[in-house]
Write a protein that holds these residues in place. Structure first.
Motif, PDB file in Angstrom:
ATOM      1  N   UNK A  23       0.850  -1.187   0.000  1.00 62.91           N
ATOM      2  CA  UNK A  23       0.000   0.000   0.000  1.00 62.91           C
ATOM      3  C   UNK A  23       0.886   1.237   0.000  1.00 62.91           C
ATOM      4  N   UNK A  24       0.731   2.080  -0.998  1.00 59.82           N
ATOM      5  CA  UNK A  24       1.524   3.298  -1.101  1.00 59.82           C
ATOM      6  C   UNK A  24       0.666   4.519  -0.787  1.00 59.82           C
ATOM      7  N   UNK A  25       1.328   5.619  -0.500  1.00 66.65           N
ATOM      8  CA  UNK A  25       0.618   6.847  -0.164  1.00 66.65           C
ATOM      9  C   UNK A  25      -0.244   7.307  -1.335  1.00 66.65           C
ATOM     10  N   UNK A  26      -1.494   7.646  -1.029  1.00 65.60           N
ATOM     11  CA  UNK A  26      -2.421   8.184  -2.020  1.00 65.60           C
ATOM     12  C   UNK A  26      -2.572   9.683  -1.791  1.00 65.60           C
ATOM     13  N   UNK A  27      -2.744  10.420  -2.876  1.00 62.54           N
ATOM     14  CA  UNK A  27      -2.900  11.874  -2.801  1.00 62.54           C
ATOM     15  C   UNK A  27      -4.205  12.270  -3.479  1.00 62.54           C
ATOM     16  N   UNK A  28      -4.956  13.155  -2.820  1.00 65.10           N
ATOM     17  CA  UNK A  28      -6.258  13.576  -3.324  1.00 65.10           C
ATOM     18  C   UNK A  28      -6.307  15.102  -3.405  1.00 65.10           C
ATOM     19  N   UNK A  29      -6.715  15.592  -4.562  1.00 68.18           N
ATOM     20  CA  UNK A  29      -6.920  17.023  -4.768  1.00 68.18           C
ATOM     21  C   UNK A  29      -8.318  17.225  -5.327  1.00 68.18           C
ATOM     22  N   UNK A  30      -9.104  18.037  -4.661  1.00 74.23           N
ATOM     23  CA  UNK A  30     -10.463  18.290  -5.144  1.00 74.23           C
ATOM     24  C   UNK A  30     -10.827  19.751  -4.948  1.00 74.23           C
ATOM     25  N   UNK A  31     -11.814  20.170  -5.689  1.00 72.80           N
ATOM     26  CA  UNK A  31     -12.283  21.543  -5.591  1.00 72.80           C
ATOM     27  C   UNK A  31     -13.665  21.671  -6.178  1.00 72.80           C
ATOM     28  N   UNK A  32     -14.384  22.696  -5.751  1.00 75.65           N
ATOM     29  CA  UNK A  32     -15.732  22.911  -6.253  1.00 75.65           C
ATOM     30  C   UNK A  32     -16.122  24.367  -6.177  1.00 75.65           C
ATOM     31  N   UNK A  33     -17.210  24.701  -6.865  1.00 78.73           N
ATOM     32  CA  UNK A  33     -17.660  26.091  -6.934  1.00 78.73           C
ATOM     33  C   UNK A  33     -19.181  26.125  -6.845  1.00 78.73           C
ATOM     34  N   UNK A  34     -19.725  27.139  -6.174  1.00 78.32           N
ATOM     35  CA  UNK A  34     -21.173  27.319  -6.056  1.00 78.32           C
ATOM     36  C   UNK A  34     -21.647  28.397  -7.027  1.00 78.32           C
ATOM     37  N   UNK A  35     -22.599  28.035  -7.871  1.00 75.00           N
ATOM     38  CA  UNK A  35     -23.179  28.979  -8.832  1.00 75.00           C
ATOM     39  C   UNK A  35     -24.639  29.200  -8.456  1.00 75.00           C
ATOM     40  N   UNK A  36     -24.970  30.381  -7.979  1.00 68.12           N
ATOM     41  CA  UNK A  36     -26.324  30.668  -7.523  1.00 68.12           C
ATOM     42  C   UNK A  36     -27.160  31.212  -8.689  1.00 68.12           C
ATOM     43  N   UNK A  37     -28.104  30.403  -9.165  1.00 66.93           N
ATOM     44  CA  UNK A  37     -28.973  30.806 -10.268  1.00 66.93           C
ATOM     45  C   UNK A  37     -30.201  31.552  -9.774  1.00 66.93           C
ATOM     46  N   UNK A  38     -30.690  31.187  -8.597  1.00 64.61           N
ATOM     47  CA  UNK A  38     -31.841  31.841  -7.969  1.00 64.61           C
ATOM     48  C   UNK A  38     -31.820  31.482  -6.485  1.00 64.61           C
ATOM     49  N   UNK A  39     -32.670  32.112  -5.676  1.00 63.03           N
ATOM     50  CA  UNK A  39     -32.686  31.760  -4.247  1.00 63.03           C
ATOM     51  C   UNK A  39     -32.994  30.291  -3.984  1.00 63.03           C
ATOM     52  N   UNK A  40     -33.675  29.633  -4.897  1.00 59.26           N
ATOM     53  CA  UNK A  40     -34.079  28.237  -4.678  1.00 59.26           C
ATOM     54  C   UNK A  40     -33.306  27.237  -5.537  1.00 59.26           C
ATOM     55  N   UNK A  41     -32.422  27.713  -6.405  1.00 51.34           N
ATOM     56  CA  UNK A  41     -31.705  26.791  -7.289  1.00 51.34           C
ATOM     57  C   UNK A  41     -30.260  27.243  -7.470  1.00 51.34           C
ATOM     58  N   UNK A  42     -29.324  26.342  -7.239  1.00 50.56           N
ATOM     59  CA  UNK A  42     -27.933  26.636  -7.570  1.00 50.56           C
ATOM     60  C   UNK A  42     -27.205  25.365  -7.986  1.00 50.56           C
ATOM     61  N   UNK A  43     -26.112  25.553  -8.701  1.00 52.54           N
ATOM     62  CA  UNK A  43     -25.308  24.459  -9.224  1.00 52.54           C
ATOM     63  C   UNK A  43     -24.006  24.340  -8.443  1.00 52.54           C
ATOM     64  N   UNK A  44     -23.518  23.099  -8.315  1.00 54.59           N
ATOM     65  CA  UNK A  44     -22.271  22.848  -7.599  1.00 54.59           C
ATOM     66  C   UNK A  44     -21.366  21.925  -8.426  1.00 54.59           C
ATOM     67  N   UNK A  45     -20.648  22.458  -9.383  1.00 53.86           N
ATOM     68  CA  UNK A  45     -19.672  21.625 -10.099  1.00 53.86           C
ATOM     69  C   UNK A  45     -18.444  21.383  -9.219  1.00 53.86           C
ATOM     70  N   UNK A  46     -17.843  20.208  -9.356  1.00 55.66           N
ATOM     71  CA  UNK A  46     -16.645  19.890  -8.581  1.00 55.66           C
ATOM     72  C   UNK A  46     -15.815  18.851  -9.322  1.00 55.66           C
ATOM     73  N   UNK A  47     -14.582  18.684  -8.869  1.00 48.98           N
ATOM     74  CA  UNK A  47     -13.666  17.724  -9.483  1.00 48.98           C
ATOM     75  C   UNK A  47     -12.831  17.082  -8.381  1.00 48.98           C
TER      76      UNK A  47
END
Length: 294
Positions: free
Chosen positions: A192-216
């Protein structure tokens, strides 16, 4: 099928060197970042108990499965947080359980920007049950004795949080450990070798009741190719989440998550490998997620 099991088992127990492989992948990785990043236990500032079950390639007998349960809670005005996680993996004759305690500390950089730093301490209990192997010998092979090992490990993680985005960087198991080693004629299996994780995401507010959250999410371990998840989620009234994922190993997934009352969150994801030549009769992977907020 029996011949395949025999071959797999012999490879596990007689190979003196195998390439590194990725740890278990989870479609609901954003909700379970604490499993790979100890800093995440302090991010949301609430006490939570959550569990996850994943069954991979449901058309194949003894295919991989993952069960995880974790708890997290804030301390001292939410500057500190602690957590506990248990992850159990099974595939064919292999079983391993990783138990860890997480510690997180919050550093406020600006009014809207926080840096969480975390440490993970625990260990992995690894078992190979060779009684699950079928061979053509009437007399048992002494080289196929069951294997059991416990390996302690540590990990670190950083989580940068803004009200519009986040960045996570972690290595949950820093130490290189052998799942089983050559002793008195017994063969080795993968390290078992060391694993590395990099992630990020962004919040896109389309309206008070709807928003998108893309991430990687990007995973890397020396000796294996990069693995990357691209996720897009639509959130309705902060109660219903619909998402779709593409992983660079030709895997796609759909997911849904919704709130039940004020305390429970339920989730389900179905994952399918686009390249059918890779898995033959596999029917896809099912993943279930349950969270309770105190």
């Amino acid at each position: 099928m029996k011949k395949i099991y025999i071959l797999v088992g012999l490879l596990l127990l007689t190979s003196s060197r195998l390439l590194a492989q990725q740890e278990s992948t989870i479609t609901f990785y954003k909700d379970n970042l604490n499993l790979i990043n100890p800093a995440f236990v302090g991010v949301e500032g609430t006490s939570k108990l959550q569990t996850l079950y994943r069954k991979q390639w449901t058309g194949i007998k003894d295919s991989p499965s993952t069960q995880a349960i974790s708890f997290m809670m804030p301390l001292q005005n939410k500057k500190f947080a602690v957590g506990l996680s248990i992850v159990h993996d099974e595939v064919f004759i292999e079983k391993q359980t990783f138990i860890a305690v997480d510690f997180s500390y919050d550093v406020k950089l600006t009014e809207k920007l926080n840096l969480f730093m975390g440490i993970k301490a625990g260990g992995n209990n690894y078992n190979v049950n060779t009684e699950g192997l079928e061979t053509y010998n009437l007399i048992s092979d002494p080289s196929l004795e069951p294997i059991s090992r416990f390996n302690p490990n540590i990990g670190v993680g950083f989580y940068l949080e803004h009200d519009k985005y986040y960045v996570s960087l972690s290595s949950p198991k820093i130490l290189n450990t052998e799942r089983a080693k050559k002793e008195e004629g017994y063969a080795t299996v993968a390290t078992d070798r060391a694993h590395y994780y990099l992630s990020g995401g962004y919040n896109i507010y389309l309206s008070p009741s709807l928003h998108l959250k893309p991430s990687v999410m990007v995973r890397y371990v020396n000796g294996a190719p990069f693995s990357t998840d691209f996720l897009a989620t639509a959130v309705i009234n902060e109660k219903v989440h619909f998402g779709a994922t593409y992983r660079t190993d030709s895997t796609i997934a759909g997911m849904v998550k919704f709130a039940v009352g004020k305390n429970f969150i339920l989730g389900y994801a179905y994952e399918y490998t686009v390249n059918s030549n890779l898995l033959g009769k596999a029917n896809g992977s099912n993943e279930f997620f349950l969270q309770y907020i105190f």
